[in-house]
Design an enzyme around this catalytic site. Structure first.
Site, mmCIF file in Angstrom:
data_model
loop_
_atom_site.group_PDB
_atom_site.id
_atom_site.type_symbol
_atom_site.label_atom_id
_atom_site.label_comp_id
_atom_site.label_asym_id
_atom_site.label_seq_id
_atom_site.Cartn_x
_atom_site.Cartn_y
_atom_site.Cartn_z
ATOM 1 N N GLN A 119 -3.844 -1.135 9.826
ATOM 2 C CA GLN A 119 -3.634 -2.330 9.360
ATOM 3 C C GLN A 119 -4.523 -3.343 10.354
ATOM 4 O OE1 GLN A 119 -2.779 -2.982 6.094
ATOM 5 N NE2 GLN A 119 -3.470 -5.130 6.420
ATOM 6 N N ASP A 132 -10.835 3.047 5.327
ATOM 7 C CA ASP A 132 -11.425 1.818 5.296
ATOM 8 C C ASP A 132 -12.812 1.754 5.141
ATOM 9 O OD1 ASP A 132 -9.527 -0.372 4.780
ATOM 10 O OD2 ASP A 132 -9.145 -0.410 7.134
ATOM 11 N N LYS A 146 0.912 -1.168 0.076
ATOM 12 C CA LYS A 146 0.016 -0.084 -0.027
ATOM 13 C C LYS A 146 0.774 1.160 -0.057
ATOM 14 C CE LYS A 146 -3.771 -2.313 2.127
ATOM 15 N NZ LYS A 146 -4.417 -2.817 3.512
#
Ligand SMILES: NC(=O)c1ccc[n+]([C@@H]2O[C@H](COP(=O)([O-])OP(=O)(O)OC[C@H]3O[C@@H](n4cnc5c(N)ncnc54)[C@H](OP(=O)(O)O)[C@@H]3O)[C@@H](O)[C@H]2O)c1
Length: 316
Positions: free
Chosen positions: A101, A124, A57
Site C-alpha cells: 500500500q 499495481d 480491498k
C-alpha cells in the site's frame, strides 16, 4: 453537479462492476481447478486513510473469492523489514499477487521496495519491469489507473482510435503510462496522443483542441471550461486529498462545455480498484499455468517475463 450541465456522465461504478463480475467468474474457475487465488497486502505504518483502503480491498478480495493474507508493519519498520516481507511473499508459491500500500512512512523508499517484488506478483502494474513491458508491447500486468481509463472509455462506447487525446501531466503513475497505452495499436486505443506538463507554458493551446482530455496533474481545479474544446470528452484522473476530501483536477463547471465527463466521485477511482483485482487474477492464472487469452479478463498476458520465470524455477 451544476444544473447547467450539458455533458453526458461517464460513471466508473458500472465499469468496475462489470470487470469485477468477470474477475469473480475467473476466481471461481480457478477454485474449481483447485487453485485458491491469493492476493497478499502489506501496510507499513499508522496512516488511517491507508489502513481504510486496505480494509476495503481486503473486504472486496474476500467477496471475490481471493485469499488475502495481510502483514502490517509498524511505522518504525526499516527498509530491510519491508524487503523481508516482500521476499517472503515472493518465495511463497501460494501467493500470486502482492500489494504494497502506497504511501509508506517517510524515510522509507517505496520505489526501492517495489523493485524487490516479483514483477509477476505486482498487482499495481508499477514495477519497472512491468512499465518496460508496457513500452515494449509485451504482456504483463498493466498499471491500474491508465488501464482503468482505457476500460472506462471503451465501456461507455467513447471512440478513441484515430482521435486526438491530450493528457495534462506526465507523472509515472498516470500520464506517462497512459500515453503509451492509448497510443498502442489496439481497437480501444490507437489514438493520436499529446502530453503536456509544466514545461509547456501554453498547455491550453493543446487541451483546447483535444477530442479527449485527460487530467492527470494532481492540481485541484486546474482544468476549467476555457481549457476544454466544446463537446470534448473529459476524464478526471488527477485528484488530491485534503484529509478524506477528494479534490479533483477537473473543475465541475467543465460539464457545461464538455460532451461527456467522468463524475467527480465514482469516476476513474472504482475502475482502478477493479483493475488491481484483474491483475491479481491474471497473476493467479499465470502461476497456475491456466493461461489467459490476450486482452481477456486476466489482463491480456499469458507469458512470463524471463526474470520471473527464472525466479519461479529457482523456488520450485
Ligand atoms: N483516480 C485514481 O484512481 C488515481 C490513481 C493514481 C493516481 N491518481 C492521480 O493521478 C495524478 C497524477 O499522478 P502521477 O503520480 O502520475 O503524477 P505526478 O508525478 O504527481 O505528476 C503530475 C504531473 O502533472 C504536471 N503538472 C502539475 N502541475 C501542473 C501545471 N500547473 N501545469 C501543467 N502541468 C502540471 C506535472 O508536470 P511536470 O512533470 O512538468 O512537473 C507532472 O507531469 C495524481 O493526482 C494522483 O493522485 C489517481
Amino acid at each position: 453537479m451544476s444544473t447547467t450541465m450539458n455533458a453526458r456522465l461517464l460513471p466508473g461504478t458500472p465499469v468496475a462492476e462489470a470487470i469485477l463480475a468477470r474477475v469473480a467468474d475467473g476466481v471461481a474457475q480457478l477454485r474449481t481447478a483447485g487453485v485458491t487465488p491469493t492476493l497478499a497486502t502489506v501496510l507499513v505504518g499508522d496512516d488511517e486513510a491507508s489502513a481504510g483502503y486496505i480494509r476495503i480491498k481486503q473486504r472486496r478480495a474476500a467477496e471475490l473469492g481471493f485469499a488475502s493474507p495481510h502483514v502490517r508493519l509498524a511505522a518504525s519498520a526499516s527498509q530491510a523489514d519491508v524487503h523481508a516481507v516482500l521476499a517472503e511473499f515472493n518465495s511463497d508459491p501460494g501467493v500470486h499477487g502482492v500489494l504494497l500500500q502506497y504511501p509508506i512512512p517517510g524515510g522509507l523508499d517505496y520505489d526501492r521496495a517495489l523493485q524487490t517484488l516479483d514483477p509477476d506478483s505486482d498487482v499495481d502494474g508499477m514495477h519497472p519491469v512491468n512499465l518496460g513491458r508496457l513500452v515494449a508491447g509485451l504482456p504483463g500486468p498493466l498499471p491500474c489507473t491508465p488501464a482503468a481509463i482505457e476500460a472506462l472509455l471503451a465501456h461507455h462506447g467513447v471512440p478513441v482510435a484515430g482521435r486526438e487525446v491530450v493528457i495534462l501531466g506526465r507523472g509515472a503513475t498516470l500520464g506517462r503510462p497512459l500515453a503509451t497505452l492509448l497510443a498502442q495499436k489496439r481497437p480501444t486505443a490507437n489514438a493520436a496522443v499529446t502530453v503536456v506538463h509544466t514545461g509547456v507554458a501554453d498547455w491550453s493551446r493543446y487541451t483546447r483542441r483535444a477530442e479527449i482530455l485527460v487530467a492527470a496533474a494532481g492540481v485541484p481545479g486546474i482544468v476549467r471550461p476555457e481549457h476544454v474544446r466544446p463537446g470534448a470528452v473529459v476524464v478526471g484522473g488527477g485528484v488530491r486529498y485534503a484529509g478524506r476530501r477528494l479534490l479533483p483536477d477537473v473543475d465541475e463547471s467543465c460539464a457545461r462545455v464538455a460532451g461527456a465527463i467522468t463524475p467527480r466521485v465514482g469516476g476513474v477511482g472504482p475502475v482502478t480498484v477493479a483493475m488491481l483485482f484483474r491483475n491479481a487474477l491474471r497473476a493467479a492464472r499465470s502461476a497456475a499455468d491456466l493461461v489467459a487469452h490476450p486482452l481477456g479478463d486476466g489482463g491480456g498476458a499469458s507469458s512470463r517475463h524471463p526474470q520471473s520465470e527464472f525466479r519461479r524455477q529457482q523456488r520450485t
